[in-house]
Design a protein around this motif. Structure first.
Motif, PDB file in Angstrom:
ATOM      1  N   HIS B  10      47.424  62.832  28.871  1.00 50.96           N
ATOM      2  CA  HIS B  10      45.794  62.616  28.519  1.00 50.96           C
ATOM      3  C   HIS B  10      46.021  62.173  26.981  1.00 50.96           C
ATOM      4  N   LYS B  11      44.920  61.326  26.773  1.00 54.81           N
ATOM      5  CA  LYS B  11      44.845  61.070  25.115  1.00 54.81           C
ATOM      6  C   LYS B  11      43.230  60.699  24.751  1.00 54.81           C
ATOM      7  N   SER B  12      43.151  61.236  23.882  1.00 60.32           N
ATOM      8  CA  SER B  12      41.689  61.046  23.130  1.00 60.32           C
ATOM      9  C   SER B  12      41.999  60.157  21.739  1.00 60.32           C
ATOM     10  N   ASP B  15      36.427  61.550  19.842  1.00 59.43           N
ATOM     11  CA  ASP B  15      35.823  62.083  20.825  1.00 59.43           C
ATOM     12  C   ASP B  15      35.983  61.489  22.078  1.00 59.43           C
ATOM     13  N   ASN B  16      36.584  60.139  22.057  1.00 56.94           N
ATOM     14  CA  ASN B  16      36.567  59.450  23.505  1.00 56.94           C
ATOM     15  C   ASN B  16      37.995  59.556  23.992  1.00 56.94           C
ATOM     16  N   GLU B  17      37.824  60.135  25.212  1.00 55.88           N
ATOM     17  CA  GLU B  17      38.819  60.379  26.121  1.00 55.88           C
ATOM     18  C   GLU B  17      39.302  59.216  26.926  1.00 55.88           C
ATOM     19  N   LYS B  20      42.763  60.398  31.202  1.00 50.75           N
ATOM     20  CA  LYS B  20      42.308  61.434  31.603  1.00 50.75           C
ATOM     21  C   LYS B  20      42.999  62.127  32.689  1.00 50.75           C
ATOM     22  N   ASP B  56      48.215  63.473  23.929  1.00 44.66           N
ATOM     23  CA  ASP B  56      47.782  64.946  23.544  1.00 44.66           C
ATOM     24  C   ASP B  56      48.081  66.214  24.564  1.00 44.66           C
TER      25      ASP B  56
END
Ligand SMILES: Nc1ncnc2c1ncn2[C@@H]1O[C@H](COP(=O)(O)OP(=O)(O)O)[C@@H](O)[C@H]1O
Ligand SMILES: [Mg+2]
Lengths: 310, 251
Positions: B10-12, B15-17, B20, B56
């Motif tokens: 996962h990486k944002s 606030d933008n992921e 996913k 993340d």
């Protein structure tokens, strides 16, 4: 000839006869300005030369005076040492300002803010009078009274040393900004490519980022050095030992204030002109870095047909 | 043992992921083409593989080594900058914008990495540089600066620069997207020959013909997820999802 180029002008209005010759422009305004300026210059020169209050003999006598030359040496030393130290400080704080670490970033901004905002003269007076509020300087643990080494401030920080400290710190703030914008001018892709190759942060800075940033940094850093050269005269307020300090020393007993100011001014003019010349040469050399590539390609282009024929 | 193992990444950004939950395995010697619309997270995923971007959540391992992190007391901790750099030595990356070093000539572009990391003596590395430039068809351009080369030549130099590090894995991020159409072929040819030599490759590309011919697998991403992971034959001739069909219609 005209008729062979233009289609015949039937029913077209044209002036009866058009000469070929274009009149030479005469810049009457320029000539008038030159005459006025020359008159002003002549008048000023005359009043300077013939002013009985101003003895040019004294200027000539002191231009190469031992004390003045010693002061000139100190001015140059002060400028060069302060520039080197300021560049080192600027490099560190320039990187701080771009750091991902918010503590370092804030530290960098604070430094630049404070030392660019407070006039250099005040900074020089502050360091020169440090003994007034810190009679002793040393290394120890504050509040415990324990100290490893300590000495009277005036022994450690001579006026000359205080001048170097003040000028280095004040100019470090400007150089931090110059270095920061130089680093920012390098494309993001250069960082990515360096990291992808396995270079550490410092290897990437040294071999990839800084060499490219330098080209952008050199012109403003050169200007900063020339500013610094003149700014060193401020240290005369703490008798920092520069050329102006010595000039003031001499005029203190012979009362030839204006003559000695002229002596100092002549030297500043000479030194600053030399530095400007040097800056132009360095700039031409570094912009040739880009030009070098072009020259090389010409050499290569010249070689290619030969190689092809082999 | 798979060469690349991407697990639940996962990486944002803010606030933008962007990613996913990505799971993807690439075996030794495999060529995987990563396709998907712009903004779907392909570059971000590729950068997670060599640690230029850190997930993340989840992890990536290459050749069994966790990228950019180590396990300590049941949690992931970042490696030091030096340790992370060392891991990247053997993972080559080629960028859309080439990112050659403009202040160095071609030979020094190739030599900089291995010289800095002391991977061999000067003469030995010079030999290697000459050999690799020959391999990408630029034997006579060693003394040229990047600005004197065409885009296609620059990208081939970038490939040779990556190969100088003797990578086990090569990542390509749209290597031909910045090229004039007539220069695309020479870069794809170089990549094709690399694939034939058995290099493990992950290639983000919009060159469908290349993906069809060279890829062992096609992975299709959209909106930060892997939507299809299949053979080129199946992906191009009978895509399973509507998203893939829509993407292929536009391509
Ligand atoms: N470092 C970054 N900071 C903020 N946003 C980013 C960053 N990198 C990528 N993004 C955003 O993530 C999204 C996906 O980007 P990317 O992985 O480059 O997609 P793709 O390569 O598939 O086009 C984009 O909207 C982009 O703006
Ligand atoms: Mg991308």
């Amino acid at each position: 000839m005209q008729s062979s180029v233009n289609p015949p002008a039937t029913g077209l209005e044209r002036p009866a006869e058009v000469p070929d010759v274009v009149a030479v422009k005469r810049h009457y305004g320029r000539w008038a300005a030159v005459v006025v300026l020359a008159a002003i210059a002549l008048g000023s020169a005359k009043s300077l030369a013939q002013n009985p209050q101003l003895e040019w003999g004294v200027v000539g006598q002191f231009l190469f005076d031992g004390q003045i030359l010693e002061g000139l040496g100190q001015t140059l030393l002060l400028s060069v040492v302060s520039m080197v130290v300021a560049s080192a400080i600027g490099l560190v704080f320039g990187f701080f300002r771009l750091s991902a670490n918010p503590v370092l970033r804030t530290l960098g901004s604070l430094y630049v803010w404070v030392f660019r905002s407070v006039p250099a003269l005040i900074q020089i007076l502050f360091w020169g009078n440090l003994a007034l509020f810190a009679p002793r300087l040393g290394i120890g643990i504050p509040g415990t009274g324990w100290s490893l080494v300590s000495a009277p401030t005036n022994d450690v920080l001579s006026p000359f040393a205080a001048s170097i400290v003040a000028l280095s710190i004040a100019n470090g703030a400007y150089l931090a900004e110059i270095i920061r914008s130089g680093l920012l001018s390098v494309d993001e892709g250069q960082h990515l490519a360096s990291s992808a190759l396995g270079l550490t942060w410092w290897q990437a800075q040294r071999k990839v980022i800084l060499p490219q940033a330098l080209r952008v940094m050199i012109p403003p850093a050169g200007n900063q050095f020339i500013t610094l050269l003149k700014e060193t005269s401020l240290v005369s307020v703490i008798a920092g030992g520069d050329i102006l300090s010595h000039a003031e020393n001499i005029s203190g007993y012979n009362l030839r204030t204006i003559e000695l100011l002229i002596v100092a001014a002549i030297w500043y003019l000479a030194v600053t002109s030399a530095a400007t010349l040097g800056q132009n040469i360095v700039e031409r050399r570094t912009s040739r870095g880009a030009g070098q590539q072009k020259r090389k390609s010409k050499a290569e282009a010249a070689r290619t047909p030969k190689e092809a024929s082999l | 043992m798979s060469s690349v193992d991407i697990v639940n990444v996962h990486k944002s950004f803010g606030d933008n992921e962007i990613l996913k939950g990505i799971d993807l395995q690439v075996r030794q010697g495999e060529v995987v083409c990563l396709l998907g619309p712009s903004g779907s997270g392909k570059s971000t995923l590729l950068r997670c593989v060599n640690g230029l971007v850190m997930p993340d959540k989840g992890h990536v391992s290459v050749g069994g080594n966790l990228i950019g992190r180590k396990v300590h007391n049941g949690k992931l901790h970042d490696l030091s900058g030096k340790e992370a750099s060392t891991q990247r030595e053997r993972i080559g990356m080629v960028f859309q914008q080439f990112n050659l070093f403009p202040h160095l000539d071609v030979r020094d572009n190739l030599m900089l990495g291995p010289r800095a990391l002391k991977l061999g003596g000067k003469a030995e590395l010079e030999d290697k540089a000459r050999h690799l430039l020959g391999k990408v068809g630029l034997a006579n351009r060693a003394a040229a600066y990047p600005s004197q080369l065409s885009g296609g030549q620059q990208q081939r130099v970038a490939i040779a620069r990556a190969l100088m590090m003797e990578p086990d894995l090569m990542l390509f991020d749209e290597p031909t997207s910045a090229l004039d159409p007539e220069l695309v072929g020479e870069v794809l040819d170089t990549m094709r020959s690399l694939a034939q030599d058995g290099m493990t490759m992950i290639v983000v590309t919009h060159e469908m013909a290349f993906a069809r011919q060279v890829a062992d697998r096609v992975v299709f991403m959209a909106d930060g997820r892997i939507v299809e992971d299949t053979t080129p034959h199946l992906f191009f001739d009978s895509p399973e999802t509507e998203r893939a069909r829509a993407f292929l219609r536009l391509a």
